[in-house]
Design a protein around this motif. Structure first.
Motif, PDB file in Angstrom:
ATOM      1  N   LEU A 250       3.610   0.424  11.348  1.00  0.00           N
ATOM      2  CA  LEU A 250       3.611  -0.368  12.576  1.00  0.00           C
ATOM      3  C   LEU A 250       2.614  -1.515  12.485  1.00  0.00           C
ATOM      4  N   GLY A 251       1.421  -1.220  11.944  1.00  0.00           N
ATOM      5  CA  GLY A 251       0.402  -2.254  11.831  1.00  0.00           C
ATOM      6  C   GLY A 251       0.804  -3.376  10.885  1.00  0.00           C
ATOM      7  N   PHE A 252       1.401  -3.036   9.747  1.00  0.00           N
ATOM      8  CA  PHE A 252       1.841  -4.074   8.807  1.00  0.00           C
ATOM      9  C   PHE A 252       2.976  -4.905   9.399  1.00  0.00           C
ATOM     10  N   LYS A 253       3.868  -4.251  10.119  1.00  0.00           N
ATOM     11  CA  LYS A 253       4.958  -4.989  10.746  1.00  0.00           C
ATOM     12  C   LYS A 253       4.423  -5.948  11.810  1.00  0.00           C
ATOM     13  N   LYS A 254       3.403  -5.503  12.545  1.00  0.00           N
ATOM     14  CA  LYS A 254       2.854  -6.312  13.636  1.00  0.00           C
ATOM     15  C   LYS A 254       1.992  -7.453  13.132  1.00  0.00           C
ATOM     16  N   TYR A 255       1.148  -7.190  12.142  1.00  0.00           N
ATOM     17  CA  TYR A 255       0.163  -8.195  11.712  1.00  0.00           C
ATOM     18  C   TYR A 255       0.541  -8.926  10.419  1.00  0.00           C
ATOM     19  N   LYS A 256       1.415  -8.312   9.599  1.00  0.00           N
ATOM     20  CA  LYS A 256       1.801  -8.935   8.330  1.00  0.00           C
ATOM     21  C   LYS A 256       3.284  -9.293   8.279  1.00  0.00           C
ATOM     22  N   ASN A 257       4.015  -8.847   9.282  1.00  0.00           N
ATOM     23  CA  ASN A 257       5.454  -9.118   9.379  1.00  0.00           C
ATOM     24  C   ASN A 257       6.228  -8.592   8.176  1.00  0.00           C
ATOM     25  N   MET A 258       5.793  -7.471   7.617  1.00  0.00           N
ATOM     26  CA  MET A 258       6.506  -6.829   6.516  1.00  0.00           C
ATOM     27  C   MET A 258       6.035  -5.388   6.398  1.00  0.00           C
ATOM     28  N   THR A 259       6.739  -4.603   5.599  1.00  0.00           N
ATOM     29  CA  THR A 259       6.345  -3.210   5.391  1.00  0.00           C
ATOM     30  C   THR A 259       5.189  -3.149   4.401  1.00  0.00           C
ATOM     31  N   PRO A 260       4.452  -2.038   4.392  1.00  0.00           N
ATOM     32  CA  PRO A 260       3.359  -1.897   3.413  1.00  0.00           C
ATOM     33  C   PRO A 260       3.839  -2.020   1.967  1.00  0.00           C
ATOM     34  N   ILE A 261       4.978  -1.404   1.642  1.00  0.00           N
ATOM     35  CA  ILE A 261       5.457  -1.449   0.261  1.00  0.00           C
ATOM     36  C   ILE A 261       5.882  -2.858  -0.122  1.00  0.00           C
ATOM     37  N   ALA A 262       6.449  -3.602   0.838  1.00  0.00           N
ATOM     38  CA  ALA A 262       6.818  -4.996   0.564  1.00  0.00           C
ATOM     39  C   ALA A 262       5.574  -5.847   0.343  1.00  0.00           C
ATOM     40  N   PHE A 263       4.510  -5.584   1.115  1.00  0.00           N
ATOM     41  CA  PHE A 263       3.256  -6.313   0.934  1.00  0.00           C
ATOM     42  C   PHE A 263       2.657  -6.022  -0.441  1.00  0.00           C
ATOM     43  N   LEU A 264       2.654  -4.768  -0.836  1.00  0.00           N
ATOM     44  CA  LEU A 264       2.112  -4.394  -2.142  1.00  0.00           C
ATOM     45  C   LEU A 264       2.898  -5.065  -3.263  1.00  0.00           C
ATOM     46  N   ARG A 265       4.219  -5.049  -3.150  1.00  0.00           N
ATOM     47  CA  ARG A 265       5.056  -5.672  -4.183  1.00  0.00           C
ATOM     48  C   ARG A 265       4.818  -7.181  -4.227  1.00  0.00           C
ATOM     49  N   MET A 266       4.742  -7.824  -3.050  1.00  0.00           N
ATOM     50  CA  MET A 266       4.521  -9.270  -2.995  1.00  0.00           C
ATOM     51  C   MET A 266       3.183  -9.641  -3.624  1.00  0.00           C
ATOM     52  N   THR A 267       2.148  -8.862  -3.306  1.00  0.00           N
ATOM     53  CA  THR A 267       0.815  -9.123  -3.854  1.00  0.00           C
ATOM     54  C   THR A 267       0.820  -9.050  -5.374  1.00  0.00           C
ATOM     55  N   ARG A 268       1.469  -8.053  -5.904  1.00  0.00           N
ATOM     56  CA  ARG A 268       1.502  -7.872  -7.353  1.00  0.00           C
ATOM     57  C   ARG A 268       2.389  -8.909  -8.038  1.00  0.00           C
ATOM     58  N   LEU A 269       3.474  -9.303  -7.390  1.00  0.00           N
ATOM     59  CA  LEU A 269       4.328 -10.353  -7.964  1.00  0.00           C
ATOM     60  C   LEU A 269       3.589 -11.684  -8.017  1.00  0.00           C
ATOM     61  N   LYS A 270       2.818 -11.987  -6.969  1.00  0.00           N
ATOM     62  CA  LYS A 270       2.033 -13.234  -6.965  1.00  0.00           C
ATOM     63  C   LYS A 270       1.009 -13.234  -8.090  1.00  0.00           C
ATOM     64  N   ALA A 271       0.333 -12.103  -8.273  1.00  0.00           N
ATOM     65  CA  ALA A 271      -0.661 -12.014  -9.346  1.00  0.00           C
ATOM     66  C   ALA A 271      -0.005 -12.164 -10.711  1.00  0.00           C
ATOM     67  N   ALA A 272       1.152 -11.545 -10.875  1.00  0.00           N
ATOM     68  CA  ALA A 272       1.870 -11.641 -12.149  1.00  0.00           C
ATOM     69  C   ALA A 272       2.327 -13.074 -12.404  1.00  0.00           C
ATOM     70  N   ARG A 273       2.814 -13.753 -11.383  1.00  0.00           N
ATOM     71  CA  ARG A 273       3.284 -15.133 -11.551  1.00  0.00           C
ATOM     72  C   ARG A 273       2.135 -16.050 -11.972  1.00  0.00           C
ATOM     73  N   GLN A 274       0.969 -15.843 -11.382  1.00  0.00           N
ATOM     74  CA  GLN A 274      -0.180 -16.666 -11.742  1.00  0.00           C
ATOM     75  C   GLN A 274      -0.566 -16.454 -13.203  1.00  0.00           C
ATOM     76  N   LEU A 275      -0.527 -15.204 -13.650  1.00  0.00           N
ATOM     77  CA  LEU A 275      -0.852 -14.912 -15.045  1.00  0.00           C
ATOM     78  C   LEU A 275       0.215 -15.461 -15.996  1.00  0.00           C
TER      79      LEU A 275
END
Length: 335
Positions: A250-275
């Motif tokens: 509920l908190g991730f949907k309210k404050y991040k507009n996505m699920t926790p697992i989607a946030f984790l995946r997005m964070t890791r994809l961004k880090a991988a893209r930068q590398l």
């Protein structure tokens, strides 16, 4: 036992099958098909006390049991049919249905010749642990499901998760727990939310969820950003944040507009893209995926392509070429 592993098994006689089931269920008596022959094969991924599988009954077979294994069995017939008897009576299932049974109540079952089916067995311990994390407290009564044999939406979703687990597990070098743990959690939550049980009214009532503060969610997000462990799950994050899984979602949907697992995946994809943009030629996309918490390169490549419309290799080659061009221009300017 928390070990996760994949195997393929093919039984062409009753003795081999009986020996196999004796190791896993000492209370089961295996019976041959109607013509007296036995041929049964399956692909299975053990998930600690639980498992998923796809099976083929080429000759038909059955079993009788005094089952004391505590858990729930979900069967999805894809062809053929099967019959079973429990303390409530006798039942049958055909393609287009999905059946959820309390395994310890089952007395016997039989599978028709040519039957193909997908199956998930979830131990009661696994369901109970998931329920604690969803509710944020210890349940006071035993989890009970209502007998169902039709839930097409849930059937399609569960079948997809089973297929994904088997595909990922069969293509990942052991140990595979860091890959399959996420999928196991998703499967258990899908079952708890989509099959009527004595906690459904609470799970589906958002008014029973405590809304976390932005600070708590940001703390959870920072924890996820700081971890590159492939084994990190949403359950782990909820425990770290001191929240129930529902409050975390509920908190991730309210404050991040996505699920926790989607946030984790997005964070890791961004880090991988930068590398991928900045790494040297010697560092491969596979090693970058591992470094960023993706233990399965097939899934990493799938998510990366969906997000950036190009493969990791294409990103790396594109930015390597751009770097070469900048270097060439610099040398020309010097000359």
């Amino acid at each position: 036992m928390n070990e996760h592993f994949f195997s393929e098994q093919d039984f062409r006689n009753l003795d081999a099958a009986s020996q196999h089931f004796a190791q896993h269920d000492g209370f089961m008596s295996v019976l041959p098909g109607s013509r007296g022959f036995f041929h049964y094969s399956k692909r299975i991924c053990m998930l600690g006390e639980s498992f998923v599988s796809t099976s083929t009954s080429r000759t038909g077979w059955g079993y009788e049991t005094k089952n004391e294994i505590d858990g729930f069995l979900i069967s999805i017939p894809l062809s053929g049919e099967f019959h079973w008897t429990n303390s409530l009576g006798s039942f049958e299932a055909k393609p287009g249905s999905i059946v959820l049974l309390e395994q310890r109540m089952t007395k016997n079952a039989s599978y028709s010749e040519g039957m193909i089916w997908a199956m998930a067995f979830i131990s009661y311990n696994d369901l109970f642990r998931a329920l604690i994390l969803l509710l944020g407290r210890t349940p006071k009564t035993r989890l009970l499901f209502k007998l169902e044999n039709s839930n097409q939406r849930a059937s399609n979703a569960i079948r997809l998760i089973i297929q994904t687990i088997l595909q990922v597990a069969s293509n990942t070098q052991p140990p595979i727990t860091h890959v399959t743990a996420h999928l196991k959690d998703a499967l258990i939550n899908l079952i708890l939310y989509n099959f009527n049980n004595n906690y459904s009214s609470i799970l589906l009532d958002n008014s029973t969820i405590t809304t976390p503060t932005p600070y708590v969610i940001n703390n959870a997000a920072a924890f996820m950003e700081s971890s590159n462990s492939p084994a990190l799950t949403v359950n782990d994050v909820a425990i770290h944040a001191g929240l129930s899984v529902r409050s975390l979602q509920l908190g991730f949907k309210k404050y991040k507009n996505m699920t926790p697992i989607a946030f984790l995946r997005m964070t890791r994809l961004k880090a991988a893209r930068q590398l991928l943009k900045t790494s040297t030629h010697e560092i491969t996309p596979q090693s970058i995926a591992t470094q960023c918490g993706f233990s399965n390169y097939y899934l990493f490549k799938k998510y990366y392509l969906e997000t950036y419309s190009e493969t990791p290799n294409e990103t790396k080659l594109k930015y390597q070429q751009a770097t070469k061009n900048v270097g060439a221009d610099f040398l020309r300017d010097l000359i």
